[in-house]
Enzyme design. Structure first.
Site, PDB file in Angstrom:
ATOM      1  N   GLY A   1     124.222   1.750 135.536  1.00  9.10           N
ATOM      2  CA  GLY A   1     123.806   0.679 134.626  1.00  9.10           C
ATOM      3  C   GLY A   1     124.676  -0.550 134.746  1.00  9.10           C
ATOM      4  O   GLY A   1     125.287  -1.002 133.768  1.00  9.10           O
TER       5      GLY A   1
ATOM      6  N   GLY B   1     123.992  -3.603 134.986  1.00  9.73           N
ATOM      7  CA  GLY B   1     123.602  -4.723 134.137  1.00  9.73           C
ATOM      8  C   GLY B   1     124.270  -4.682 132.784  1.00  9.73           C
ATOM      9  O   GLY B   1     124.337  -5.709 132.088  1.00  9.73           O
ATOM     10  N   ASP B   2     124.746  -3.522 132.371  1.00  7.55           N
ATOM     11  CA  ASP B   2     125.541  -3.375 131.154  1.00  7.55           C
ATOM     12  C   ASP B   2     127.035  -3.292 131.462  1.00  7.55           C
ATOM     13  O   ASP B   2     127.859  -3.919 130.781  1.00  7.55           O
ATOM     14  CB  ASP B   2     125.137  -2.100 130.406  1.00  7.55           C
ATOM     15  CG  ASP B   2     123.789  -2.196 129.731  1.00  7.55           C
ATOM     16  OD1 ASP B   2     123.665  -3.013 128.809  1.00  7.55           O
ATOM     17  OD2 ASP B   2     122.866  -1.457 130.127  1.00  7.55           O
ATOM     18  N   ILE B   3     127.383  -2.487 132.459  1.00  8.64           N
ATOM     19  CA  ILE B   3     128.788  -2.164 132.702  1.00  8.64           C
ATOM     20  C   ILE B   3     129.576  -3.370 133.193  1.00  8.64           C
ATOM     21  O   ILE B   3     130.708  -3.608 132.752  1.00  8.64           O
ATOM     22  CB  ILE B   3     128.885  -0.989 133.683  1.00  8.64           C
ATOM     23  CG1 ILE B   3     128.428   0.300 132.987  1.00  8.64           C
ATOM     24  CG2 ILE B   3     130.304  -0.821 134.216  1.00  8.64           C
ATOM     25  CD1 ILE B   3     128.308   1.492 133.906  1.00  8.64           C
TER      26      ILE B   3
ATOM     27  N   GLY C   1     130.153  -5.758 130.342  1.00  7.39           N
ATOM     28  CA  GLY C   1     131.169  -5.169 129.473  1.00  7.39           C
ATOM     29  C   GLY C   1     132.566  -5.321 130.035  1.00  7.39           C
ATOM     30  O   GLY C   1     133.530  -5.590 129.306  1.00  7.39           O
TER      31      GLY C   1
END
Length: 401
Positions: free
Chosen positions: A174, A176-178, A181
């Site tokens: 993921g 696109g999130d990691i 973040g």
């Protein structure tokens, strides 16, 4: 955990799902005291699994454990005056607040950045959303919800991932999130460093779209410098050769030797002096123009050998690695030597289970995850006790119950 480089930093964590919790997990790994504030229903990721065999408690699964380790948990209903006041009190004594609500949610709750920093001028307020916050630039997609696959598509990653004649393919993890973040954690630590000198916090904003666009930086300069519109090219690189994933008898191996000296070494190791002597392959730029020929020559050599045979012959001389699955990675001595799988307790089962470790290594202040993710409201009584102590010290108008 204590003793990490962020030991003593207090973080109020209002995040859920993946991008925000990954950022605050990094801060917790680095030694910060991260207090995860959850609604009465808890973070939806608690119910995402996977659950180990025999876990009848099912307080959380591997997903939640991996990105919420090392945190404390308290339940607050921010939609109630009492919950909002308690959050305001926690933020008033914190160094950092992180949230990933949709744009405008905190404002509707009466807990905007401006409101909280008026109470605590040194507060670093950090947000990660699909398309950012209007304070940093009002995106036309500001109100759009976003997930990993959406930003991978919109920000260019899927446009260059896949085979030349195939459909777009998302990157497996993921990212696109990691990656957003991770960028947010860097922003928070940078703002904390600046606040040490000024005594003033600030608003830190990361859009998932922006982070993935930054990750795809190559496509921008390729377009602005040459007018090209980069497309998917499989496992090859448009600017480097050899830079390929090649077949072996039992799987695949990656070989990258674009530097001219490395290329000559590779030719020697695979007993292809004719390739090294070819003036049309002498430089990386020339090899890129003939990269299909380079691929075929290397594939003819690798396809007759196992992955381990290829590694034994090339390892340490040219950049090479086998394509590995999770079981092979778990058995890799590098992973053990570097502590890249850490064992944590899991409620509901005996013993420990592994999650991905922390790649940041420090010589004096280790950042080693050593505490499991919290049960829902596991530290609620502790936090409410702290709030009660503050109410006694500062008066009931400063602290909610």
């Amino acid at each position: 955990m204590s003793g990490g480089p962020l030991d003593g930093v207090r973080v109020v964590d209002l995040t859920h799902a993946l991008a925000g919790p990954y950022a605050t997990m990094l801060l917790a790994d680095l030694g910060a005291d991260v207090l995860k504030v959850e609604s009465p229903a808890g973070d939806l990721a608690r119910r995402a699994g996977p659950y180990p065999d025999g876990d009848e408690l099912r307080a959380f699964g591997g997903y939640f454990q991996s990105v919420n380790r090392g945190k404390r948990s308290v339940v607050l209903d921010l939609k109630t005056p009492e919950g909002a006041a308690a959050l305001r009190s926690l933020a008033g004594d914190a160094d950092v607040l992180v949230e990933n609500f949709s744009h405008g949610v905190m404002e509707r709750l009466g807990l905007s950045y401006e409101s909280l920093c008026a109470d605590n001028p040194r507060l670093v307020y950090a947000a990660v959303r699909g398309f950012g916050d209007a304070r940093s630039g009002r995106s036309p997609y500001l109100e759009w919800p976003a997930f990993d696959v959406v930003v991978q598509a919109m920000a260019g990653l899927m446009g260059i991932t896949g085979t030349e004649d195939g459909d777009p393919i998302k990157v497996g993890p993921g990212i696109g999130d990691i990656y957003p973040g991770t960028m947010l954690a860097l922003g928070v630590t940078s703002a904390l460093y600046e606040a040490r000198g000024t005594g003033r916090g600030q608003f830190v904003d990361v859009a998932m779209y922006d982070a993935i666009l930054a990750l795809c930086e190559r496509i921008i300069y390729q377009h602005t410098y040459t007018g090209a519109v980069p497309r998917a090219e499989g496992n090859r690189h448009p600017l480097l050769s050899p830079f390929d994933v090649l077949p072996a008898l039992d799987g695949w191996v990656a070989i990258a030797a674009p530097a001219d000296s490395r290329w000559r070494t590779l030719c020697d190791l695979i007993d292809r002096p004719d390739l090294a002597a070819d003036p049309g392959l002498a430089t990386n730029l020339l090899r890129v123009a003939r990269r299909a020929e380079v691929f075929d020559a290397l594939a003819a050599w690798t396809s007759g050998r196992t992955k381990e045979e290829v590694l034994a012959m090339l390892g340490g001389r040219v950049p090479v690695g086998a394509v590995r699955d999770a079981a092979e990675i778990a058995a890799d001595p590098h992973v053990a030597a570097r502590g890249m799988v850490v064992q944590l307790d899991h409620p509901g089962v005996d013993g420990t289970l592994g999650v991905a470790g922390q790649p940041l290594k420090f010589s004096r202040t280790p950042a080693v995850p050593d505490r499991r993710a919290p049960l829902l409201d596991e530290h609620g009584a502790e936090v409410r006790g702290e709030l009660a102590e503050r109410r006694s010290a500062f008066g009931p108008d400063r602290v909610a119950s």
